[in-house]
Design an enzyme around this catalytic site. Structure first.
Site, mmCIF file in Angstrom:
data_model
loop_
_atom_site.group_PDB
_atom_site.id
_atom_site.type_symbol
_atom_site.label_atom_id
_atom_site.label_comp_id
_atom_site.label_asym_id
_atom_site.label_seq_id
_atom_site.Cartn_x
_atom_site.Cartn_y
_atom_site.Cartn_z
ATOM 1 N N GLU A 150 -6.097 -7.964 -0.672
ATOM 2 C CA GLU A 150 -6.893 -7.686 0.450
ATOM 3 C C GLU A 150 -8.245 -7.525 0.074
ATOM 4 O OE1 GLU A 150 -5.555 -4.789 3.214
ATOM 5 O OE2 GLU A 150 -3.319 -5.280 2.910
ATOM 6 N N GLU A 162 0.894 -1.316 0.128
ATOM 7 C CA GLU A 162 0.014 0.031 0.093
ATOM 8 C C GLU A 162 0.742 1.308 0.114
ATOM 9 O OE1 GLU A 162 -3.309 -0.291 2.882
ATOM 10 O OE2 GLU A 162 -4.198 -1.675 1.946
HETATM 11 C C1 LIG Z 1 -2.902 -8.819 4.884
HETATM 12 O O1 LIG Z 1 -2.198 -8.135 6.042
HETATM 13 C C2 LIG Z 1 -1.604 -7.079 5.892
HETATM 14 C C3 LIG Z 1 -0.753 -6.784 7.233
HETATM 15 O O2 LIG Z 1 -1.419 -6.718 8.234
HETATM 16 C C4 LIG Z 1 -2.808 -6.147 5.786
HETATM 17 O O3 LIG Z 1 -2.408 -4.598 5.950
HETATM 18 C C5 LIG Z 1 -3.478 -6.451 4.582
HETATM 19 O O4 LIG Z 1 -4.519 -5.700 4.450
HETATM 20 C C6 LIG Z 1 -3.714 -8.040 4.682
HETATM 21 N N1 LIG Z 1 -4.268 -8.302 3.572
HETATM 22 C C7 LIG Z 1 -5.351 -9.269 3.451
HETATM 23 C C8 LIG Z 1 -5.864 -9.692 2.121
HETATM 24 O O5 LIG Z 1 -6.035 -9.682 4.390
#
Ligand SMILES: *[C@H]1O[C@H](CO)[C@@H](O)[C@H](O)[C@H]1NC(C)=O
Ligand SMILES: *[C@@H]1O[C@H](CO)[C@@H](O)[C@H](O)[C@H]1NC(C)=O
Length: 476
Positions: free
Chosen positions: A267, A160
């Site tokens: 995510e 991100e």
């Molecule tokens: C995976 O973990 C990261 C770190 O905590 C988080 O920022 C991210 O949104 C997560 N992604 C998913 C697909 O769950």
């Protein structure tokens, strides 16, 4: 996403609903990967390097095993750049952190699944936006060199990027690609992430220039994130509508097709309620219909420290586990052996998948990100992660009271146990017993051996028993 007061426990009604019988059978999925984030090693961003099992932890391999047995075949493992390569991006790796990270990665890849190495840094190092592309390339050369022989590792350039110059995001991604390939990691996939929290819904507004990235191996996959609450930040249990999942992916889907690219939703999540369940399923269905460009998706999130987080998919008591695993399961790639455990995981346990994202605003949440300075966002994200510390007390200041319930005692007990004893515990637990066997023969991806294992030791035809460690052998 961040922790908020909306991160309340799922209602009892929701859990009952979730526990009712669903059709858990996998439908024909065109996806290559479906899985979850496995948080832990990126926690405690306020304490760098911090202490293992106090400020941060590594994912629970027993829990990963449960998700893997259910049919997931990709796990994203967030970590912090500053812990892996301390002091300077051009420096050496920290041997202890690398060892634990490698253990997690190998556990995943030896199960036959893919492991995503995710520097969870938002395009920052030590709190500052990374501007030196040579140094970033050096970081990736070092890290990829450690994993270059593992074909099931996927390199995710950074989690991100946000509030950054758009051409810098392009150049950092290209530098990562170049560093990875120069380390001899020739065949692995590389996940590209974009600016504005790599949000899918605003991808075409923000990240169109990333189509010019090049890879001699042509194995780039654009990892976008998408939440279904009103601001797309993944901070609410409420989804905008039944159809919002599909709607938010449409423009990105067209972009992928037009530019002949592959995408992956790294995510996504929704709350435990019917509207979100429909929205999530609608999104997956739409992606599946467009699986010529969408390679799959990962739920946010699983991991041992999510406690009562609303999106917690950690097996077996995460808030979202009972509700969302059966939905995700319909889309598991057939490769993953979903059928072997289709019946068990639905009814027996919750898979807790940590969905916490530290950022102060969600993917593509442009206005929020614009209002926060880079470092403010970074520290907000740090405190969100830190707030999930085992003590249950946030160490960061920003979002303290957002974790209503935690699991400190359970965690402390298990965390201090040796890896082997926790594995014993897991393999003896009757959590997923019927999932892995039928008629005295273990199904593919089922357990077939290990200390204290009393179940079947022979595998169904077409698979054979492979020892993973002293505690676990699996039909593959
Ligand atoms: C995976 O973990 C990261 C770190 O905590 C988080 O920022 C991210 O949104 C997560 N992604 C998913 C697909 O769950
Ligand atoms: C790991 O997962 C297993 C099975 O889900 C669970 O029994 C155990 O308590 C977990 N350990 C930690 C440290 O969360």
């Amino acid at each position: 996403m961040r922790f908020t007061s909306l991160m309340m426990a799922a209602s009892a009604a929701g859990l009952v609903h979730a526990a009712t019988k669903r059709d858990a059978s996998a439908k024909k999925s065109g996806f290559t990967w479906v899985g979850a984030n496995e948080s832990g090693a990126e926690f405690g961003e306020d304490n760098i390097p911090g202490k293992l099992d106090k400020d941060y932890t590594f994912p629970n391999t027993t829990a990963i095993r449960t998700l893997r047995d259910s049919g997931m075949n990709i796990f994203r493992v967030p970590f912090l750049m500053e812990r892996l390569v301390p002091d300077d991006m051009t420096g050496d790796v920290d041997a202890a952190y690398l060892k634990d990270l490698r253990k997690t990665i190998q556990f995943i890849t030896e199960s036959g699944a893919y492991a995503v190495l995710d520097p969870h840094n938002y395009g920052r190092y030590s709190g500052n936006i990374i501007t030196n592309t040579d140094n970033f390339k050096a970081f990736w050369k070092t890290v990829a060199g450690e994993f270059s022989s593992n074909q099931k590792v996927i390199f995710d350039t950074n989690n991100e990027y946000h509030d950054m110059d758009q051409s810098l995001v392009l150049n950092l991604n290209q530098a990562a690609i170049n560093g990875i390939r120069s380390a001899g990691a020739k065949n692995q996939y590389i996940f590209i992430e974009g600016n504005a929290y790599t949000g899918a819904w605003k991808w075409t507004d923000n990240n169109d220039n990333l189509k010019s990235l090049t890879d001699p191996q042509d194995k780039l996959v654009y990892q976008m994130h998408q939440y279904l609450d009103s601001d797309g930040s993944g901070t609410s249990e409420t989804c905008v509508s039944d159809t919002i999942g599909k709607e938010r992916l449409q423009s990105a889907t067209q972009w992928l097709k037009k530019n002949n690219k592959k995408g992956f939703v790294g995510e996504f999540a929704g709350g435990v309620n019917e509207q979100c369940e429909k929205a999530v399923e609608g999104m997956l269905e739409y992606m599946n219909e467009n699986s010529d460009v969408w390679m799959g998706a990962e739920w946010w999130a699983a991991g041992p420290w999510w406690g009562d987080y609303m999106y917690n998919l950690e097996p077996t008591d995460g808030q979202a586990y009972n509700t969302y695993l059966p939905i995700l399961k319909k889309y598991f790639p057939s490769e993953a052996g979903a059928s072997s455990s289709a019946s068990s995981s639905t009814s027996t346990k919750a898979v807790r998948v940590p969905l916490v994202r530290p950022s102060s605003s969600g993917p593509g949440s442009v206005s929020a990100s614009a209002s926060a300075s880079a470092s403010a966002s970074a520290s907000a994200s740090a405190s969100a992660s830190a707030s999930a510390s085992p003590s249950g007390k946030p160490s960061g200041g920003a979002l303290p009271s957002t974790i209503p319930v935690f699991v400190p005692t359970t965690f402390a007990t298990v965390a201090s146990a040796t890896p082997s004893s926790s594995l014993v515990a897991s393999s003896t637990s009757s959590a997923v017993p019927s999932a892995s066997s039928s008629g005295g023969v273990a199904n593919k991806y089922g357990q077939c051996g290990g200390i204290t294992w009393t179940g079947p030791e022979t595998c169904e035809s077409g698979s054979s028993c492979v020892k993973q460690n002293a505690y676990y052998s699996q039909c593959q």
